[in-house]
Design a protein around this motif. Structure first.
Motif, PDB file in Angstrom:
ATOM      1  N   ARG A  41      31.131 -30.648  28.151  1.00 40.92           N
ATOM      2  CA  ARG A  41      30.582 -31.121  26.919  1.00 40.92           C
ATOM      3  C   ARG A  41      29.743 -30.411  26.153  1.00 40.92           C
ATOM      4  NH1 ARG A  41      28.252 -34.194  23.565  1.00 40.92           N
ATOM      5  NH2 ARG A  41      26.310 -35.183  22.847  1.00 40.92           N
ATOM      6  N   LEU A  42      30.321 -30.905  24.624  1.00 38.34           N
ATOM      7  CA  LEU A  42      29.353 -29.151  23.875  1.00 38.34           C
ATOM      8  C   LEU A  42      28.705 -30.100  22.657  1.00 38.34           C
ATOM      9  CD1 LEU A  42      31.274 -26.407  22.089  1.00 38.34           C
ATOM     10  CD2 LEU A  42      29.679 -27.963  20.920  1.00 38.34           C
ATOM     11  N   ARG A  43      27.271 -30.220  23.136  1.00 42.38           N
ATOM     12  CA  ARG A  43      26.306 -30.887  22.075  1.00 42.38           C
ATOM     13  C   ARG A  43      25.754 -29.400  21.366  1.00 42.38           C
ATOM     14  NH1 ARG A  43      23.860 -35.103  18.846  1.00 42.38           N
ATOM     15  NH2 ARG A  43      21.832 -33.518  18.824  1.00 42.38           N
ATOM     16  N   ILE A  44      25.759 -30.126  19.414  1.00 42.92           N
ATOM     17  CA  ILE A  44      24.727 -29.490  18.213  1.00 42.92           C
ATOM     18  C   ILE A  44      23.799 -30.124  18.458  1.00 42.92           C
ATOM     19  CG2 ILE A  44      25.170 -27.538  16.883  1.00 42.92           C
ATOM     20  CD1 ILE A  44      28.379 -28.658  17.848  1.00 42.92           C
ATOM     21  N   ARG A  45      22.688 -29.144  18.118  1.00 45.03           N
ATOM     22  CA  ARG A  45      21.594 -29.677  17.479  1.00 45.03           C
ATOM     23  C   ARG A  45      21.154 -28.741  16.052  1.00 45.03           C
ATOM     24  NH1 ARG A  45      16.548 -28.885  14.844  1.00 45.03           N
ATOM     25  NH2 ARG A  45      14.595 -30.689  15.598  1.00 45.03           N
ATOM     26  N   PRO A  46      21.955 -29.490  14.988  1.00 40.95           N
ATOM     27  CA  PRO A  46      21.484 -29.334  14.385  1.00 40.95           C
ATOM     28  C   PRO A  46      20.467 -29.477  13.799  1.00 40.95           C
ATOM     29  CG  PRO A  46      22.852 -31.510  14.161  1.00 40.95           C
ATOM     30  CD  PRO A  46      22.903 -31.435  15.600  1.00 40.95           C
ATOM     31  N   PRO A  47      20.168 -28.543  12.860  1.00 42.87           N
ATOM     32  CA  PRO A  47      18.549 -28.575  11.858  1.00 42.87           C
ATOM     33  C   PRO A  47      18.467 -29.398  10.896  1.00 42.87           C
ATOM     34  CG  PRO A  47      19.531 -26.185  11.725  1.00 42.87           C
ATOM     35  CD  PRO A  47      20.669 -27.410  12.924  1.00 42.87           C
ATOM     36  N   CYS A  48      19.670 -29.543  10.497  1.00 44.12           N
ATOM     37  CA  CYS A  48      19.665 -30.528   9.284  1.00 44.12           C
ATOM     38  C   CYS A  48      19.282 -32.104   9.629  1.00 44.12           C
ATOM     39  CB  CYS A  48      21.236 -30.371   8.311  1.00 44.12           C
ATOM     40  SG  CYS A  48      21.006 -29.318   7.347  1.00 44.12           S
ATOM     41  N   PHE A  49      19.551 -32.413  10.669  1.00 37.98           N
ATOM     42  CA  PHE A  49      19.577 -33.737  11.130  1.00 37.98           C
ATOM     43  C   PHE A  49      18.543 -33.981  11.132  1.00 37.98           C
ATOM     44  CE2 PHE A  49      20.622 -37.164  14.486  1.00 37.98           C
ATOM     45  CZ  PHE A  49      21.834 -38.123  13.633  1.00 37.98           C
ATOM     46  N   ALA A  50      17.100 -32.955  12.163  1.00 39.89           N
ATOM     47  CA  ALA A  50      15.980 -33.950  11.967  1.00 39.89           C
ATOM     48  C   ALA A  50      16.028 -33.901  10.407  1.00 39.89           C
ATOM     49  CB  ALA A  50      15.059 -32.656  12.867  1.00 39.89           C
ATOM     50  N   LEU A  51      16.466 -32.544   9.570  1.00 41.20           N
ATOM     51  CA  LEU A  51      15.300 -32.661   8.653  1.00 41.20           C
ATOM     52  C   LEU A  51      16.147 -33.963   7.893  1.00 41.20           C
ATOM     53  CD1 LEU A  51      16.137 -29.526   7.352  1.00 41.20           C
ATOM     54  CD2 LEU A  51      13.833 -30.119   8.161  1.00 41.20           C
ATOM     55  N   MET A  52      17.154 -34.754   7.562  1.00 45.86           N
ATOM     56  CA  MET A  52      17.429 -35.788   7.033  1.00 45.86           C
ATOM     57  C   MET A  52      16.405 -37.087   7.758  1.00 45.86           C
ATOM     58  SD  MET A  52      19.604 -35.399   4.114  1.00 45.86           S
ATOM     59  CE  MET A  52      20.469 -37.152   4.559  1.00 45.86           C
ATOM     60  N   SER A  53      16.557 -37.038   8.650  1.00 48.33           N
ATOM     61  CA  SER A  53      15.899 -38.213   9.505  1.00 48.33           C
ATOM     62  C   SER A  53      14.396 -37.602   8.679  1.00 48.33           C
ATOM     63  CB  SER A  53      15.600 -38.540  10.690  1.00 48.33           C
ATOM     64  OG  SER A  53      14.924 -36.945  11.034  1.00 48.33           O
ATOM     65  N   GLY A  54      13.710 -36.925   8.782  1.00 51.96           N
ATOM     66  CA  GLY A  54      12.573 -37.453   8.006  1.00 51.96           C
ATOM     67  C   GLY A  54      12.432 -37.309   6.335  1.00 51.96           C
ATOM     68  N   LEU A  55      13.664 -37.331   5.897  1.00 50.58           N
ATOM     69  CA  LEU A  55      13.791 -37.112   4.181  1.00 50.58           C
ATOM     70  C   LEU A  55      13.326 -38.514   3.506  1.00 50.58           C
ATOM     71  CD1 LEU A  55      15.187 -35.558   1.905  1.00 50.58           C
ATOM     72  CD2 LEU A  55      17.201 -36.931   2.151  1.00 50.58           C
ATOM     73  N   LYS A  56      13.629 -39.960   4.042  1.00 48.20           N
ATOM     74  CA  LYS A  56      12.805 -41.465   3.622  1.00 48.20           C
ATOM     75  C   LYS A  56      11.741 -40.878   3.790  1.00 48.20           C
ATOM     76  CE  LYS A  56      12.906 -46.259   4.800  1.00 48.20           C
ATOM     77  NZ  LYS A  56      13.102 -47.044   5.886  1.00 48.20           N
ATOM     78  N   LYS A  57      10.788 -40.401   4.692  1.00 51.28           N
ATOM     79  CA  LYS A  57       9.654 -40.118   4.751  1.00 51.28           C
ATOM     80  C   LYS A  57       9.107 -39.074   2.788  1.00 51.28           C
ATOM     81  CE  LYS A  57       5.693 -40.502   7.256  1.00 51.28           C
ATOM     82  NZ  LYS A  57       4.725 -41.650   8.081  1.00 51.28           N
ATOM     83  N   MET A  58      10.221 -38.458   2.714  1.00 53.20           N
ATOM     84  CA  MET A  58       9.994 -37.451   1.737  1.00 53.20           C
ATOM     85  C   MET A  58       9.856 -38.147  -0.146  1.00 53.20           C
ATOM     86  SD  MET A  58      11.726 -33.946   3.809  1.00 53.20           S
ATOM     87  CE  MET A  58      10.600 -32.466   3.016  1.00 53.20           C
ATOM     88  N   GLU A  91      16.304 -24.027  13.878  1.00 50.87           N
ATOM     89  CA  GLU A  91      16.640 -24.201  15.241  1.00 50.87           C
ATOM     90  C   GLU A  91      17.771 -24.115  15.441  1.00 50.87           C
ATOM     91  OE1 GLU A  91      14.330 -24.505  18.001  1.00 50.87           O
ATOM     92  OE2 GLU A  91      15.490 -25.560  19.688  1.00 50.87           O
ATOM     93  N   LEU A  92      19.164 -23.912  15.385  1.00 51.15           N
ATOM     94  CA  LEU A  92      20.395 -24.450  15.580  1.00 51.15           C
ATOM     95  C   LEU A  92      20.559 -24.219  17.523  1.00 51.15           C
ATOM     96  CD1 LEU A  92      23.357 -25.545  14.494  1.00 51.15           C
ATOM     97  CD2 LEU A  92      23.900 -23.072  15.045  1.00 51.15           C
ATOM     98  N   GLY A  93      20.438 -25.524  17.735  1.00 47.24           N
ATOM     99  CA  GLY A  93      20.313 -25.849  19.190  1.00 47.24           C
ATOM    100  C   GLY A  93      21.826 -26.221  19.517  1.00 47.24           C
ATOM    101  N   PHE A  94      22.743 -25.497  20.933  1.00 46.46           N
ATOM    102  CA  PHE A  94      23.550 -25.724  21.312  1.00 46.46           C
ATOM    103  C   PHE A  94      23.597 -25.833  23.091  1.00 46.46           C
ATOM    104  CE2 PHE A  94      25.382 -23.319  18.388  1.00 46.46           C
ATOM    105  CZ  PHE A  94      26.850 -23.798  17.969  1.00 46.46           C
ATOM    106  N   TYR A  95      23.587 -27.344  23.374  1.00 51.22           N
ATOM    107  CA  TYR A  95      23.823 -27.643  25.095  1.00 51.22           C
ATOM    108  C   TYR A  95      25.302 -28.094  25.118  1.00 51.22           C
ATOM    109  CZ  TYR A  95      22.688 -30.512  28.593  1.00 51.22           C
ATOM    110  OH  TYR A  95      22.528 -31.441  29.826  1.00 51.22           O
ATOM    111  N   LEU A  96      25.293 -27.116  26.323  1.00 46.97           N
ATOM    112  CA  LEU A  96      26.395 -26.854  27.054  1.00 46.97           C
ATOM    113  C   LEU A  96      26.215 -27.784  28.406  1.00 46.97           C
ATOM    114  CD1 LEU A  96      28.016 -23.346  25.865  1.00 46.97           C
ATOM    115  CD2 LEU A  96      27.697 -24.970  24.178  1.00 46.97           C
ATOM    116  N   VAL A  97      27.612 -27.838  28.202  1.00 44.85           N
ATOM    117  CA  VAL A  97      27.551 -28.190  29.983  1.00 44.85           C
ATOM    118  C   VAL A  97      29.568 -27.903  30.915  1.00 44.85           C
ATOM    119  CG1 VAL A  97      28.019 -30.122  31.888  1.00 44.85           C
ATOM    120  CG2 VAL A  97      26.036 -30.526  29.497  1.00 44.85           C
TER     121      VAL A  97
END
Lengths: 415, 553, 345, 173, 179
Positions: free
Chosen positions: A373-390, A358-364
């Motif tokens: 304000r342009l925020r990108i919710r990159p799918p990779c970011f969440a994946l990388m935060s879980g990488l440690k667990k893996m 899920e690639l999200g764009f939060y625009l203001v």
């Protein structure tokens, strides 16, 4: 979660391949601290793992990201809404068109406009082509870093064929900047589908070769199965989306669950795994390539001639003929270039299924021609935060395939 | 006091108020071309037509006066159609000139078309061609094709300068703005017509093709060319000043500025002093720094003590004057108030004879006894009273031969922002920042304290500094304590020690300034302030500056 | 005496310098070319001399020049001597292997006819581990350290099954002298089937190939290098020191090729052609070289086909699969030989 | 819609797969096949021998910029600056000046594009209201030994145009 | 569909809900910061809500928003329920003087990294965060770049950068020199 989509077979569990059978607690050993990356072949130059190793087992890891941080969101605030578009090419650089489409959909949501059908079909088409290139990259790179250079190059060869289609359509292989707020830049070329027809059998052949070289190969299998495993609950908790979530058995796909563009008119399956390991992710990717090709064929059948952009000079540049010859179009053209699309004040979150989830764009918007304000919710970011667990508790060598199957892309992860 | 409703909102206005003014007070925008708050109402462009209940035809909002019980609609379909039709009509003969037109970006025609029409034309006739690039005078070029015949320029000549050079010639679609035969548009305020022209028909020869307006960054400041203190907007690009445009201030200059003030920035850019100089010592060093010469000056001042003199520039901002006064008094120097000529051209509109921006402010800071002027200084110098003289500011009105007068002075120092004869003969020259490079406050002849703001960076960096920084260095070298670190801090001290400035701060001064002795309270009437946002006058609407340019941040 | 020395020198020069070094150097080009063809590429073909490209063979020279002229980087290490010694320790043992390999019939194509030639090979090849281990250890680098540990474990593990694989050969040909083994392989079984090692010991051949690829640290057993995991045991080596380490790997490939040819593919024997002398000898030497190159080619093909093992999987393969299978092979060979000797077959 | 979720099937590994060898041989078969196909027939090789063989770029390919010319050979650009406004990378630097020919009025005295900064997004040609700048030269940016040649000026940009296939000048150029 | 969620939150936490809106179909609740954890806990655990998915955490610096009066920062949360297929946006306004907020790391594994990014870019502190370091920028970085007052061209090189002036532009001086 009593959902039919959840297919995780808990009874199977995952068995670790190398649990130490001897009690080693009285052996006094120091942990070896290893800086893996950022300049390391497997970390793409953009990630650093500070590993604590017990022998070759990863006892602890601290993942450092941000080596490709370009101040993306800050940059976007200084350009007009249209000028952000080339930046989005550089988010997930293995599927730039998905980002293009995701971005313009977000802006259009904020504007409250709907693009013509043909534009939607073209967008869906380029999205699927990009998804295919993305997955070929991921599969190929995964094989490459396990030492399988040949399947990698076969994958790249197949990907290259799609890149050539993309180039024909957009004028560039990677830096496409193809979509426009309110439509797309070009219609399909007249012989586009003929080229697709020429390419698909070739791709099919290469996919079979890759499949034969990898899928049932015991060495590859051993490297992938039960490695980088993540449970369904963990995956959801860490905000995994895309392939990585689906590999755990959750059939969540934005294209199915919140259909955008014309995905509700296409017949396609969402491949899911059930163990959440690297092998499942690999299989899901292969299957998604097939589904995407299937979708391309459907799009071809369903597509009908028509306009490719909305007819509003406040959003889309007037046709060039009119600009050259009439003052009205010239003024509209000037206003749009000088000041950008005037996006009404407000905020939206818009999400699409990109290569990695899920690639999200939060625009203001503050109502001016530039993003506030342009925020990108990159799918990779969440994946990388879980990488440690893996990777904790597994071997050093397991980091490599795990890191590759989550397909971390520095461009969107670090922005 | 009629009460009326505009788009459902009720408002009570004084008698004689037009619908347009009432709508502006409510924050409702009505597009206009020919209306200008500073000029008489012509109502010839018809852009401001609004629908009034019970009236069979739409009425021009700029002209129609409010009546009790009136109901006005500015956004009905009928109004929208009218606006579209008017724009279609105005654009009918407009050339496709945006690419070469300087007005693009601040063009009312562009704005109104983008905001109120955005539809293609239905008329396909050959455009009428008129004169292009026709000089109306030494400063202004007319492009008659672009003109929409709003007659703002004609009315300006008739009503403001009362010179009346311009007229509309011919009829119908052949109408054209022109000057009377044999006359040219050349009065001291002529460039204002460029500002008030809503389209690109009148352009300034000086600014022509120089820079696209949307690239420039705007800074609100004050013109330092005479004691009037007209409010200006400094438009700059990449650290270079491109033009001055008047800024609306009801208490000072209203909408206008004189041509010499507008062009004064060229004086600063052409004649800057950018290198320190010291002719007294045979310096073995290849490059001397501002710091070196400032230290040299301090030594000279300390050794001379009471045999030294300061000549202040009557244009220097209050902050500098304050520091200079403190320093001079601590050293024991005599103080004189110099500056540029006080007999410049003047008229009833804006221009004043005193060509110095801050005489009032310096006098206020100097205290009850007025500072002696240049005449006294000449007398005293001639008597040989001074061994060291420090001039602040490069330009001082003086005798034809400064050199002869200052023969006996052993150290002549100048803190110079601009080149002059005086700078040429000085022993020690310390380069200083021009007013556009710094913050500060000046007080105009009517006693209005106004801010000047930094529009461009100090350049060359590390060589030029504002006067007060140099004076601070001199003071420190001379063994005095000087702790100010910003203009704001010095102004705070001025406020603390001078009752006339009581309770003022930079923020309270705001855009329009405050009169001396006003206790920091605003004295601007609300009505005038709302007129400030009048969108129809191009120079006052929010500038369309492309803030994207990264070097501007 | 002098004659002997001169002859030995000539043989060393002929076999080692002309054949081995040339092939090893050529392999750097062959490897790139072969992998390119496998992967639908062209491979290096840009270096040219006087406009001639010859499929890029001049890249050899370019590489050599590059290796020799690049900066020779010394890492901060406590053992500079060991660090500098390591490339030689790596390259010498693999070169020594050729001392006992018969490239043709008679004495002239064999540097030294050692009675226990096969054991010599096993012994000397074990020494190869020191080069990479010491070099990696002396690099003072964690990645190299991991590489060195992996090297040690891998070499020792696979050494065992490699040795055991040869036992079957020894049992069949009743000799540990390589020349004898080759001569033995010239005979025919049932009058038509050449008595090559691969025919009599097919399982041993597969196991031997597996183990010896592991010994040369080539994919899929390139864990000590594992460039995407630990970058490699020679991460700190540069210029010609790196060149020597790489070269030792390529010489190792030739050595494996030659050994496999000698032990399993009939050495210099041309099937169904008996006798020696004259042009036949030349043909036999050619056959030996061809067989060697075939095994080399096979190794290359494997390297460009398979992904890499993981450390624990490698160990498991070595101890849990190869070792028992080697023992099984010896057992079966023994049983069969027993029956053969009893004349039952 | 039909089945939306499709579980991926993984093969249960039997002796054939888990004994390594058959799959290894299958892989070897593929690589060997490609090796011989390419060695003998050169059939599947996709490498392009670049300087000798050039890729035919598609018509939409965004290559180096070129400046279009008027009928009389003068530069078509009128220095309206829209391209440098639209450029997200700020790589276009134009200095406008007054033309001696009053019918032209404004022209670019200096028109420079810094190709090292350019991101080839194509916004400039889209923004141009005079059809003066195009990216259809079909040539990509070439490497150079220093930075300065990459900052190409007006004359060069006009020459690139003259080499292009597309027609110069005229109404429909 | 998500309107019910909105109503539920307003009903249960009426004291803490500052406002709600649903611009372009994105249901939004503006919350007081003290109620954040309680609301999120409710959203996650209530079977009617079942927001098991923390999509995104970010922030907005509103100081440059024209005509805006109010707290300078807003921390924005997006949640998604995989089973009910609904989404909600929570916004928590924060004053500049007191930029602190409770961490959601104990509720969602992925929250920590998102919070680290918000800290990195905006300087919002999260109480009880298990790992509160910068994430995309280096530890030595001064300031929080996505704040509106951070310059667009703020250079903070750790080692001296070579200056390569562009044809008609010079790099701005790093700091104004005092005399």
């Amino acid at each position: 979660m009593s959902n039919a989509l959840l297919l995780n077979d808990k009874s199977r569990g995952s068995k670790p391949g190398y649990a130490p059978s001897v009690d080693e607690s009285d052996l006094h050993t120091e942990h070896m601290v290893l800086n893996m990356g950022p300049s390391h072949p497997a970390t793409h130059g953009t990630t650093k793992f500070i590993l604590k190793l017990e022998g070759e087992t990863v006892a602890d890891v601290d993942i450092h990201i941000g080596y490709l941080h370009r101040g993306f969101e800050k940059m976007c605030e200084s350009g007009t809404w249209a000028q952000v578009l080339p930046y989005t090419d550089r988010l997930n650089y293995s599927s730039p068109l998905c980002n293009n489409v995701g971005y313009v959909l977000a802006v259009e949501k904020l504007l409250g406009i709907e693009v013509p059908d043909r534009a939607k079909y073209i967008r869906a088409l380029v999205c699927e082509m990009s998804r295919i290139t993305d997955h070929f990259t991921a599969i190929g790179a995964g094989a490459l870093e396990l030492g399988g250079y040949t399947p990698f190059l076969y994958g790249v060869q197949a990907r290259e064929m799609f890149y050539e289609l993309v180039e024909e359509l957009t004028g560039a292989r990677l830096t496409t900047a193809f979509t426009r707020i309110g439509g797309v830049k070009h219609d399909l070329t007249s012989d586009f589908w003929e080229h697709v027809d020429a390419v698909l059998p070739e791709v099919e052949r290469l996919m079979i070769d890759v499949d034969k070289l990898l899928t049932n190969n015991r060495i590859f299998y051993d490297r992938m199965v039960d490695v980088g495993t993540i449970s369904q609950d963990d995956a959801i908790s860490y905000g995994f989306t895309g392939i990585c979530l689906r590999s755990t058995g959750v059939g969540y796909d934005v294209r199915k669950d919140y259909p955008y563009l014309i995905y509700d008119r296409l017949d396609f399956d969402v491949p899911v795994g059930h163990r959440g390991d690297n092998y499942d992710r690999y299989l899901c990717r292969v299957e998604e390539i097939r589904q995407s090709i299937r979708m391309m064929k459907q799009i071809r059948e369903q597509m009908e001639p028509g306009p490719i952009a909305v007819d509003d000079w406040g959003v889309v540049l007037p046709p060039k003929d009119a600009v050259y010859n009439s003052i009205e179009a010239m003024i509209a053209h000037f206003k749009l270039i000088m000041e950008g699309v005037k996006v009404p004040r407000g905020e939206v979150y818009s999400y699409t299924e990109a290569g990695n989830g899920e690639l999200g764009f939060y625009l203001v918007s503050d109502g001016s021609g530039r993003p506030y304000r342009l925020r990108i919710r990159p799918p990779c970011f969440a994946l990388m935060s879980g990488l440690k667990k893996m990777i904790v508790g597994k071997l050093l060598a397991d980091i490599v395939p795990t890191y590759d199957t989550i397909n971390m892309i520095g461009g969107e992860n670090d922005r | 006091m009629p009460t009326l409703k505009i788009d459902g909102q009720e408002i009570q206005v004084e008698k004689g108020t037009t619908i347009l003014q009432a709508a502006q007070r409510l924050g409702i925008r009505i597009p206009t071309f020919c209306y200008h708050p500073g000029l008489s109402i012509a109502a010839n462009c018809r852009m401001c037509l609004v629908e009034v209940a019970k009236s069979p035809k739409p009425m021009p909002a700029c002209h129609a006066q409010c009546a009790d019980g009136m109901e006005v609609f500015t956004n009905t379909q009928k109004v929208q159609e009218t606006q579209k039709a008017i724009l279609e009509f105005i654009l009918l003969n407009h050339p496709v000139d945006c690419p070469i037109c300087d007005q693009a970006g601040e063009c009312v025609l562009q704005d109104n078309y983008a905001d109120y029409s955005l539809s293609p034309s239905r008329l396909f006739t050959k455009k009428v061609h008129k004169a292009k690039a026709k000089p109306l005078g030494p400063k202004i070029i007319l492009d008659a094709e672009r003109c929409i015949l709003c007659t703002r320029c004609v009315r300006f000549g008739d009503e403001i300068t009362k010179t009346g050079e311009l007229r509309v010639m011919s009829r119908g679609e052949h109408s054209e703005i022109t000057t009377f035969p044999g006359k040219t548009l050349d009065n001291p305020y002529s460039l204002n017509v460029v500002d008030i022209c809503p389209v690109g028909a009148l352009t300034s020869i000086d600014f022509r093709f120089k820079r696209r307006v949307w690239f420039m960054s705007a800074t609100r400041s004050v013109c330092t060319e005479c004691a009037r203190g007209c409010n200006i907007r400094i438009d700059s690009f990449q650290n270079k000043i491109e033009r001055y445009v008047p800024n609306y201030n009801p208490k000072v200059n209203q909408w206008w500025i004189c041509d010499s003030g507008r062009m004064s920035h060229t004086r600063w850019t052409a004649n800057r002093v950018t290198e320190p100089r010291n002719t007294r010592t045979e310096s073995s060093k290849t490059a001397i720094s501002t710091r070196d010469v400032a230290d040299e000056m301090a030594k000279a001042l300390v050794t001379s003590g009471k045999a030294s003199a300061f000549v202040l520039d009557a244009s220097m901002p209050n902050e500098d004057a304050f520091v200079a006064l403190r320093l001079a008094r601590a050293v024991g120097s005599r103080l004189y108030l110099g500056g540029r000529a006080q007999n410049g051209p003047q008229d009833e509109l804006l221009r004043l004879a005193d060509r110095n921006a801050n005489r009032t402010g310096i006098s206020a800071i100097a205290g009850p006894s007025p500072l002696p002027g240049l005449a006294e200084f000449q007398k005293d110098v001639a008597s040989g009273a001074f061994k060291t003289v420090l001039f602040i500011g490069g330009e001082h009105e003086g005798p034809d031969k400064w050199a002869k007068l200052l023969e006996k002075v052993s150290v002549i120092g100048v803190l110079a922002d601009i080149r002059s004869d005086l700078v040429d003969i000085a022993h020690i020259v310390i380069p200083a920042a021009v007013p556009q490079m710094r913050e500060g406050t000046v007080v105009n002849s009517h006693g209005r304290v106004q801010r000047i703001r930094q529009a461009i960076r100090l350049e060359p960096a590390g060589v030029v500094f504002p006067y007060w920084r140099i004076l601070k260095r001199i003071a420190t070298t001379a063994g005095l304590e000087a702790t100010w670190n910003s203009e704001r801090a010095i102004f705070g001290e001025i406020v603390a020690s001078m009752p006339q400035f009581a309770e003022m701060t930079y923020d309270k001064l705001g855009d329009l300034g405050l009169p001396l002795g006003s206790n920091g309270l605003s004295d601007v009437d609300v009505d005038a302030a709302t007129r400030n946002i009048d969108p129809s006058a191009p120079q006052y609407r929010k500038t369309n500056i492309n803030s994207r340019m990264p070097w501007q941040h | 005496m002098l004659e002997l020395i001169l002859l030995s020198v000539a043989k060393v020069m002929g076999i080692v310098m002309v054949f081995v070094m040339a092939v090893a150097a050529l392999l750097t080009w062959i490897e790139r070319k072969q992998s390119a063809l496998i992967q639908n590429r062209v491979g290096p073909n840009r270096a040219s001399v006087a406009g001639l490209r010859l499929g890029g063979i001049f890249h050899l020279a370019a590489d050599a020049v590059k290796m020799l002229t690049k900066e020779d980087f010394d890492p901060e290490t406590d053992n500079p001597l060991m660090f500098r010694l390591a490339p030689f320790l790596a390259v010498v043992p693999v070169m020594l292997l050729f001392a006992v390999i018969p490239f043709g019939p008679g004495e002239h194509f064999l540097i030294s006819n050692v009675g226990v030639g096969a054991l010599f090979i096993l012994a000397v090849s074990s020494l190869g581990v020191y080069g990479s281990t010491i070099g990696a250890w002396a690099s003072n680098n964690n990645f190299a350290m991991l590489g060195s540990i992996r090297t040690t474990a891998q070499m020792i593990s696979y050494e065992v099954s490699m040795g055991l694989n040869l036992v079957g050969i020894f049992m069949i040909y009743e000799s540990v002298n390589l020349q004898d083994i080759v001569i033995e392989q010239g005979s025919l079984i049932w009058g038509w089937l050449p008595a090559w090692g691969i025919v009599l010991q097919p399982l041993a051949f597969i196991l031997f190939m597996t183990a010896s690829i592991a010994e040369t640290k080539r994919a899929p057993f390139d864990l000590p290098e594992g460039e995407s995991e630990i970058v490699g045991y020679f991460v700190e080596f540069s210029s010609m020191r790196f060149g020597l380490l790489a070269l030792s790997e390529f010489i190792g490939i030739v050595a494996v090729g030659a050994t496999a040819a000698v032990l399993f593919l009939g050495g210099w024997q041309i099937p169904w052609v008996q006798g020696t002398g004259g042009w036949l000898t030349v043909a036999q030497v050619g056959a030996m070289i061809l067989k060697t190159l075939f095994v080399v080619w096979l190794q290359m093909a494997i390297r460009w086909t398979l992904p890499r093992f993981r450390y624990d999987q490698l160990m498991r393969l070595g101890w849990q699969y190869l070792l028992p299978l080697s023992l099984l092979n010896i057992f079966i060979t023994g049983v069969v030989l027993m029956f053969v000797e009893q004349g039952r077959i | 819609m039909a089945a939306t979720v499709r579980p991926v099937q993984r093969k249960e590994f039997k002796f054939r797969e888990s004994s390594y060898l058959p799959e290894v041989l299958r892989g070897l078969a593929i690589t060997t096949r490609q090796f011989w196909r390419n060695l003998v027939g050169q059939r599947d090789i996709v490498t392009l021998q670049y300087p000798e063989v050039k890729k035919r770029y598609p018509n939409r390919f965004r290559g180096r910029h070129r400046l279009m010319l008027r009928d009389d050979g003068q530069v078509r650009c009128v220095a309206c600056m829209l391209c440098s406004t639209a450029c997200p990378a700020n790589c276009i630097h134009i200095v406008a000046a007054e033309h001696t020919n009053t019918s032209i009025e404004k022209f670019p005295q200096k028109f420079e594009i810094d190709l090292l900064v350019c991101i080839y997004c194509g916004f400039c040609e889209e923004a141009c209201p005079c059809d003066a700048i195009r990216m259809d030269s079909g040539r990509h940016s070439l490497p150079t030994f220093s930075r300065s040649p990459q900052n190409i000026g007006k004359i060069d940009l006009m020459e690139i145009g003259s080499l292009s296939i597309a027609k110069q000048g005229g109404k429909n150029a | 569909m998500s309107q019910q969620v909105l109503d539920q939150i307003v009903k249960r936490f009426s004291d803490s809900v500052l406002s709600t809106h649903a611009h372009r179909g994105d249901e939004t609740v503006v919350l007081h910061r003290n109620a954040l954890v309680a609301v999120v806990q409710f959203l996650r655990d209530d079977p009617q809500m079942a927001f098991n998915f923390c999509v995104d955490i970010t922030a907005v610096d509103l100081s440059a928003m024209p005509d805006y009066v109010g707290p300078r920062f807003e921390v924005v949360y997006h949640f998604h329920s995989l089973s009910h297929k609904h989404r909600i946006r929570l916004k928590v306004p924060l004053e500049e003087a007191d930029l602190e907020l409770d961490s959601l790391s104990h509720l969602y594994g992925g929250a920590n990294w998102f919070e680290r990014e918000v800290w990195d870019m905006f300087g919002v502190r999260f109480r009880n965060s298990p790992d509160h370091r910068r994430i995309l920028l280096y530890e030595e970085f001064v300031g929080h770049p996505l704040r509106k007052d951070y310059p667009q061209r703020g250079y903070q090189p750790l080692i001296d950068m070579p200056t390569l002036p562009r044809p008609d532009e010079e790099l701005p001086p790093l700091a104004s020199e005092d005399l």
